[in-house]
Scaffold this motif. Structure first.
Motif, PDB file in Angstrom:
ATOM      1  N   ALA A   1       0.842  -1.198   0.000  1.00 42.08           N
ATOM      2  CA  ALA A   1       0.000   0.000   0.000  1.00 42.08           C
ATOM      3  C   ALA A   1       0.876   1.246   0.000  1.00 42.08           C
ATOM      4  CB  ALA A   1      -0.925  -0.006   1.209  1.00 42.08           C
ATOM      5  N   GLY A   2       0.434   2.273  -0.720  1.00 39.84           N
ATOM      6  CA  GLY A   2       1.125   3.553  -0.706  1.00 39.84           C
ATOM      7  C   GLY A   2       2.376   3.620  -1.554  1.00 39.84           C
ATOM      8  N   GLN A   3       2.524   2.690  -2.501  1.00 41.01           N
ATOM      9  CA  GLN A   3       3.688   2.710  -3.386  1.00 41.01           C
ATOM     10  C   GLN A   3       3.261   2.767  -4.852  1.00 41.01           C
ATOM     11  OE1 GLN A   3       6.763  -0.201  -2.900  1.00 41.01           O
ATOM     12  NE2 GLN A   3       7.172   0.352  -0.776  1.00 41.01           N
TER      13      GLN A   3
ATOM     14  N   ARG B   1      -8.427   1.097  -3.824  1.00 37.72           N
ATOM     15  CA  ARG B   1      -7.213   0.790  -3.069  1.00 37.72           C
ATOM     16  C   ARG B   1      -6.042   0.595  -4.030  1.00 37.72           C
ATOM     17  NH1 ARG B   1      -9.011  -4.331   0.358  1.00 37.72           N
ATOM     18  NH2 ARG B   1     -10.176  -4.769  -1.569  1.00 37.72           N
TER      19      ARG B   1
ATOM     20  N   ARG C   1       1.326  10.986  -7.746  1.00 34.29           N
ATOM     21  CA  ARG C   1       2.136  10.799  -6.551  1.00 34.29           C
ATOM     22  C   ARG C   1       1.481  11.464  -5.336  1.00 34.29           C
ATOM     23  NH1 ARG C   1       5.264   7.595  -4.190  1.00 34.29           N
ATOM     24  NH2 ARG C   1       6.710   7.426  -5.945  1.00 34.29           N
TER      25      ARG C   1
ATOM     26  N   VAL D   1      -1.413   9.325  -4.214  1.00 36.05           N
ATOM     27  CA  VAL D   1      -0.912   8.143  -3.513  1.00 36.05           C
ATOM     28  C   VAL D   1      -0.638   8.478  -2.056  1.00 36.05           C
ATOM     29  CG1 VAL D   1       1.086   6.607  -3.314  1.00 36.05           C
ATOM     30  CG2 VAL D   1       0.010   6.960  -5.532  1.00 36.05           C
ATOM     31  N   SER D   2      -0.015   9.617  -1.834  1.00 38.40           N
ATOM     32  CA  SER D   2       0.322  10.036  -0.480  1.00 38.40           C
ATOM     33  C   SER D   2      -0.926  10.360   0.332  1.00 38.40           C
ATOM     34  CB  SER D   2       1.248  11.251  -0.524  1.00 38.40           C
ATOM     35  OG  SER D   2       1.528  11.728   0.768  1.00 38.40           O
ATOM     36  N   GLU D   3      -1.868  11.072  -0.287  1.00 35.35           N
ATOM     37  CA  GLU D   3      -3.057  11.511   0.439  1.00 35.35           C
ATOM     38  C   GLU D   3      -4.040  10.385   0.704  1.00 35.35           C
ATOM     39  OE1 GLU D   3      -3.130  16.090  -1.343  1.00 35.35           O
ATOM     40  OE2 GLU D   3      -4.651  14.631  -1.981  1.00 35.35           O
ATOM     41  N   ARG D   4      -4.170   9.459  -0.255  1.00 34.51           N
ATOM     42  CA  ARG D   4      -5.181   8.414  -0.158  1.00 34.51           C
ATOM     43  C   ARG D   4      -4.628   7.059   0.274  1.00 34.51           C
ATOM     44  NH1 ARG D   4      -9.969   8.424  -3.479  1.00 34.51           N
ATOM     45  NH2 ARG D   4     -10.659  10.543  -3.956  1.00 34.51           N
ATOM     46  N   GLY D   5      -3.313   6.905   0.333  1.00 40.00           N
ATOM     47  CA  GLY D   5      -2.736   5.612   0.625  1.00 40.00           C
ATOM     48  C   GLY D   5      -2.923   4.615  -0.494  1.00 40.00           C
TER      49      GLY D   5
ATOM     50  N   SER E   1      -2.238   2.303  -3.829  1.00 31.42           N
ATOM     51  CA  SER E   1      -1.169   1.581  -4.513  1.00 31.42           C
ATOM     52  C   SER E   1      -1.385   1.770  -6.013  1.00 31.42           C
ATOM     53  CB  SER E   1      -1.203   0.091  -4.177  1.00 31.42           C
ATOM     54  OG  SER E   1      -0.973  -0.135  -2.808  1.00 31.42           O
TER      55      SER E   1
END
Length: 258
Positions: free
Chosen positions: A28-30, A164, A188, A191-195, A197
């Motif tokens: 997650a988050g990448q 997700r 990007r 991705v950071s704000e919502r978590g 992938s």
């Protein structure tokens, strides 16, 4: 546990292995870039994860649940969104209407189009457009937008099911360098704000090496390398697959997805 875990995925067409025992993970988050020369199996891999194809063997685990072989609609409802290389927005509809339609589809409420479009989930649609920087153009028809703006609208549509996992197939194809950087910087940030992938294919190596946390490389249906960008950049097998030998990633862009 990784959000996405692809295990021993294989698919053949007419006896030719388009994907051969491919395994990888995406936490997650990448942001994970999937690259490879023409015919590598990138699109096949995307279509297996997305449910457009059924694998011959292997599993696609989303948060531990095997979704391999599920209909694409069911996979979407489980929180997997996708953007396509070819525009999926309706040119005759406004920016706002396109996002409203995506929201209604996710909620299985398309019957509500019998009501005036302006009354359907307008606030939620505008909030998504605000996130991608398109709120000011909500009333414009998608058909008159610049190409980079259409890609932003498609991203808002993809976010309509609160995904997700976001699959992006050649997201910057046809864009100028500045537009490419802006779209991927926006991704990007989301991705950071919502978590989120994000798994994306991309032929522009400036985008891949600037924005991917990790890279996986396919060649002739097989996984030949994976790791952080600098380790992949230096991998002799990767240079051989793309250029024959000798050339570096700074000297050329890659081919289109296959």
């Amino acid at each position: 546990m990784s959000l996405l875990h692809v295990q021993h995925l294989s698919k053949t067409f007419g006896g030719v292995a388009a994907l051969d025992d491919v395994s990888f993970e995406l936490p997650a988050g990448q942001m994970l870039a999937l690259i490879g020369p023409n015919g590598a199996g990138k699109s096949t891999c995307f279509n297996l994860i997305n449910g457009q194809l059924r694998p011959d063997a292997g599993a696609v685990l989303l948060a531990g649940k095997d979704i391999a072989g599920m209909p694409a609609r069911h996979i979407w409802q489980r929180g997997v969104a996708r953007t396509f290389q070819v525009s999926a927005a309706f040119g005759s509809m406004t920016v706002l209407e396109n996002v409203q339609a995506a929201l209604l589809s996710h909620r299985r409420q398309l019957w509500r189009w019998w009501r005036p479009a302006a009354s359907c989930l307008r606030d939620e649609a505008m909030a998504l457009l605000e996130q991608v920087g398109m709120a000011a153009q909500a009333r414009r028809a998608c058909g008159v937008l610049a190409y980079g703006d259409i890609k932003r609208v498609e991203l808002a549509m993809a976010l309509s099911n609160a995904p997700r996992l976001l699959l992006m197939d050649e997201p910057t194809a046809g864009m100028a360098p500045r537009e490419r950087q802006q779209l991927m910087a926006l991704t990007r940030r989301l991705v950071s704000e919502r978590g989120l992938s994000v798994l994306f294919t991309e032929h522009s190596m400036d985008v891949v090496f600037a924005f991917a946390d990790r890279i996986i490389v396919l060649a002739r249906g097989q996984l030949i390398a994976q790791g952080e960008p600098e380790s992949v950049r230096r991998d002799a097998r990767v240079r051989e697959a793309y250029f024959g030998s000798g050339a570096s990633f700074g000297e050329a862009n890659m081919g289109s997805p296959a």
